[in-house]
Design a protein around this motif. Structure first.
Motif, short mmCIF file in Angstrom:
data_model
loop_
_atom_site.label_atom_id
_atom_site.label_comp_id
_atom_site.label_asym_id
_atom_site.label_seq_id
_atom_site.Cartn_x
_atom_site.Cartn_y
_atom_site.Cartn_z
N ALA A 28 26.16 22.81 22.97
CA ALA A 28 27.83 23.83 23.79
C ALA A 28 28.54 22.94 23.88
CB ALA A 28 26.43 24.77 24.74
N GLU A 29 29.68 23.98 24.29
CA GLU A 29 30.33 23.14 25.13
C GLU A 29 31.54 23.97 25.67
OE1 GLU A 29 34.29 21.92 22.54
OE2 GLU A 29 33.98 23.07 21.00
N ILE A 30 31.98 23.36 26.64
CA ILE A 30 32.63 23.77 27.90
C ILE A 30 34.22 23.61 27.88
CG2 ILE A 30 33.06 23.75 30.28
CD1 ILE A 30 30.30 22.50 30.80
N VAL A 31 34.11 25.07 27.55
CA VAL A 31 35.72 24.75 27.01
C VAL A 31 36.81 25.93 28.37
CG1 VAL A 31 35.59 25.14 25.00
CG2 VAL A 31 36.06 27.32 25.81
N ALA A 32 36.30 26.34 29.34
CA ALA A 32 37.09 27.06 30.40
C ALA A 32 36.41 27.13 31.29
CB ALA A 32 38.35 28.13 29.55
N VAL A 33 36.76 26.81 32.75
CA VAL A 33 36.38 27.13 34.15
C VAL A 33 37.02 27.75 35.02
CG1 VAL A 33 35.20 25.42 34.23
CG2 VAL A 33 36.82 24.90 35.00
N CYS A 34 36.58 28.88 35.55
CA CYS A 34 37.84 29.67 36.83
C CYS A 34 37.14 29.59 38.14
CB CYS A 34 38.16 31.19 35.96
SG CYS A 34 38.53 32.46 36.95
N ASP A 35 38.05 29.79 39.28
CA ASP A 35 37.23 29.91 40.59
C ASP A 35 38.59 30.62 41.00
OD1 ASP A 35 34.92 28.32 42.18
OD2 ASP A 35 36.16 28.33 43.48
N ILE A 36 38.25 31.17 42.16
CA ILE A 36 39.66 31.44 42.84
C ILE A 36 40.17 30.16 44.11
CG2 ILE A 36 38.61 33.88 43.42
CD1 ILE A 36 37.49 33.32 46.52
N SER A 37 39.11 28.76 44.29
CA SER A 37 39.37 27.64 44.60
C SER A 37 40.15 27.19 43.77
CB SER A 37 38.65 27.03 45.39
OG SER A 37 39.14 26.09 45.70
N GLU A 38 41.88 26.93 43.83
CA GLU A 38 42.22 26.32 42.70
C GLU A 38 41.77 24.72 42.41
OE1 GLU A 38 47.12 25.08 40.93
OE2 GLU A 38 46.95 26.46 42.73
N GLU A 39 41.35 24.02 43.55
CA GLU A 39 40.95 23.07 44.19
C GLU A 39 39.48 22.85 43.17
OE1 GLU A 39 39.69 19.48 47.03
OE2 GLU A 39 40.74 21.35 48.40
N ASN A 40 38.80 23.39 43.34
CA ASN A 40 37.55 23.47 43.07
C ASN A 40 37.89 23.62 41.36
OD1 ASN A 40 35.90 23.14 45.01
ND2 ASN A 40 35.54 25.33 45.48
N ALA A 41 38.67 24.47 40.63
CA ALA A 41 38.51 24.62 39.48
C ALA A 41 39.22 23.57 38.89
CB ALA A 41 39.72 26.13 38.82
N LYS A 42 40.44 23.33 38.74
CA LYS A 42 40.98 21.25 38.61
C LYS A 42 40.32 20.23 38.48
CE LYS A 42 46.03 22.42 39.21
NZ LYS A 42 47.06 21.77 40.18
N LYS A 43 39.07 20.91 39.39
CA LYS A 43 37.93 19.71 39.87
C LYS A 43 36.76 19.68 38.82
CE LYS A 43 34.45 17.75 42.81
NZ LYS A 43 33.21 17.78 43.51
N GLN A 44 36.11 20.52 38.80
CA GLN A 44 35.64 20.92 37.73
C GLN A 44 36.34 20.80 36.19
OE1 GLN A 44 33.01 20.28 38.77
NE2 GLN A 44 31.56 21.56 39.82
N GLY A 45 37.31 21.53 36.23
CA GLY A 45 37.50 20.67 34.85
C GLY A 45 37.88 19.75 34.24
N GLU A 46 38.67 19.63 35.35
CA GLU A 46 38.88 17.87 34.70
C GLU A 46 37.53 17.03 34.49
OE1 GLU A 46 41.40 15.75 38.18
OE2 GLU A 46 42.58 17.44 37.40
N THR A 47 36.78 16.75 35.23
CA THR A 47 35.46 16.81 35.16
C THR A 47 34.44 17.61 34.14
OG1 THR A 47 34.71 16.67 37.89
CG2 THR A 47 32.72 15.83 35.69
N PHE A 48 34.66 18.14 33.28
CA PHE A 48 33.80 18.28 32.26
C PHE A 48 34.72 18.80 30.93
CE2 PHE A 48 31.01 20.12 35.12
CZ PHE A 48 29.77 19.10 35.08
N ASN A 49 36.40 18.46 30.96
CA ASN A 49 37.37 18.70 30.48
C ASN A 49 37.46 19.55 29.65
OD1 ASN A 49 39.02 17.37 28.20
ND2 ASN A 49 37.55 17.01 27.28
N ALA A 50 37.42 20.57 30.88
CA ALA A 50 37.56 22.34 30.21
C ALA A 50 39.51 22.57 30.75
CB ALA A 50 36.80 22.54 30.85
N THR A 51 39.56 23.71 30.33
CA THR A 51 41.10 24.65 31.17
C THR A 51 40.65 24.45 32.26
OG1 THR A 51 41.54 24.87 29.13
CG2 THR A 51 42.97 25.72 30.63
N ALA A 52 41.73 24.79 33.41
CA ALA A 52 40.40 25.82 33.96
C ALA A 52 41.98 26.95 34.87
CB ALA A 52 41.35 24.74 36.02
#
Length: 324
Positions: A28-52
């Motif tokens: 599996a690969e994580i390609v996208a993450v979504c959260d109402i908190s932009e900060e959290n979405a960006k942080k996890q996007g960066e951590t897992f190399n996914a579009t936030a």
């Protein structure tokens, strides 16, 4: 097969565990993450190399997802599941599935019709010790089931609000209620007593801090579940009684107690990891049978949880056949 392309909606709380598990899964690969908190979405996007993303519809429109983890608070599901499955995206939905039973039933029908692989987050079913217990009970007649989930208060702001979490039974102890159903079958009658006794000084709290639920199973077995967040430590378990035997699941450890011997099994698996691995495998092989807790199974446990809340409210036994 190529790697399963996975998206996440909701990236805090339990989602952090799913994110880690999926990032470690070779299929599996994580390609996208979504959260109402932009900060959290960006942080996890960066951590897992996914579009936030902060907008779920935008993520669905722009990304080609094979599977989606839905880890949003109980009150925040909206139409996430419907929109995903209509695009043929396989889903794992964290518990509780909803706070409104009618909405959950409509979602279940749409999910069923879509034919996608679907799972609900009842992770304890994936324990090796749970499977061992299930196997042992196959030819046994169960007389009584005793469950408990005794823990400390969860600081999350929405947890303390009945209209947002459904209370401890719906949001947490549901794991033990689900285990009771998993081992002893469907529940017929529910009678519950709940009270906010000693934790009322917590700001904005309106959920009960002590809950006692009595159930009657369709098999004729009886059971009860005790739930509380008044303690500093955490204990959860299920005990199942039959003639000349009982099994005890204390946390993840299984004890089988018979007349002349006691056998103890310690768990060797991370149940979250197992759940996520099997979900990805089910998606890869298009095999719903691998899933130990489908959306429909999660719906049945939700219904009993909400029926208990209703029973406490009306101070009467609720019959599941009449509860909608």
């Amino acid at each position: 097969m190529e790697k399963v392309k996975v998206g996440f909606v909701g990236v805090g709380g339990i989602a952090t565990v799913h994110l880690k598990n999926i990032s470690n899964n070779e299929h599996a690969e994580i390609v996208a993450v979504c959260d109402i908190s932009e900060e959290n979405a960006k942080k996890q996007g960066e951590t897992f190399n996914a579009t936030a993303y902060t907008d779920f519809d935008e993520m669905l429109e722009k990304e080609k997802l094979d599977a989606l983890f839905v880890s949003v608070p109980p009150f925040a599901h909206g139409e996430i599941e419907e929109k995903a499955v209509q695009k043929g995206i396989h889903i794992l939905v964290e518990k509780p599935l909803e706070l409104d039973l009618e909405k959950a039933k409509k979602k279940a029908a749409i999910i069923r019709e879509s034919g996608v692989i679907n799972a609900s987050g009842y992770c304890l079913r994936y324990l090796d010790t749970f499977q061992k217990a299930k196997e042992y009970l196959e030819d046994k007649k169960i007389a009584m089931v005793r469950g408990h989930y005794i823990s400390s208060f969860v600081e999350t702001p929405w947890y303390r609000v009945q209209s947002k979490s459904g209370g401890q039974l719906v949001e947490q102890s549901t794991h033990i209620l689900d285990a009771m159903r998993y081992f002893a079958g469907d529940i017929e009658d529910v009678h519950a007593n709940m009270s906010l006794q000693v934790m009322s000084n917590i700001e904005n709290v309106d959920i009960p801090d002590v809950t006692s639920v009595n159930v009657a199973f369709e098999s004729g077995a009886v059971g009860h579940l005790d739930s509380s967040f008044t303690q500093n430590d955490h204990r959860m378990g299920v005990e199942i009684l039959g003639r000349d035997f009982r099994i005890e699941l204390n946390g993840t450890t299984l004890s089988i107690i018979e007349k002349d011997k006691t056998t103890i099994y310690k768990s060797n698996v991370d149940f979250y990891e197992e759940q996520d691995r099997i979900f990805i495998e089910a998606v890869r092989t298009n095999n719903q049978d691998l899933i130990l807790s489908s959306y429909d199974e999660g719906l049945k446990t939700l219904a009993v949880s909400l029926a208990a809340n209703q029973s406490n409210k009306i101070r009467e036994t609720v019959r599941m056949g009449e509860f909608n």
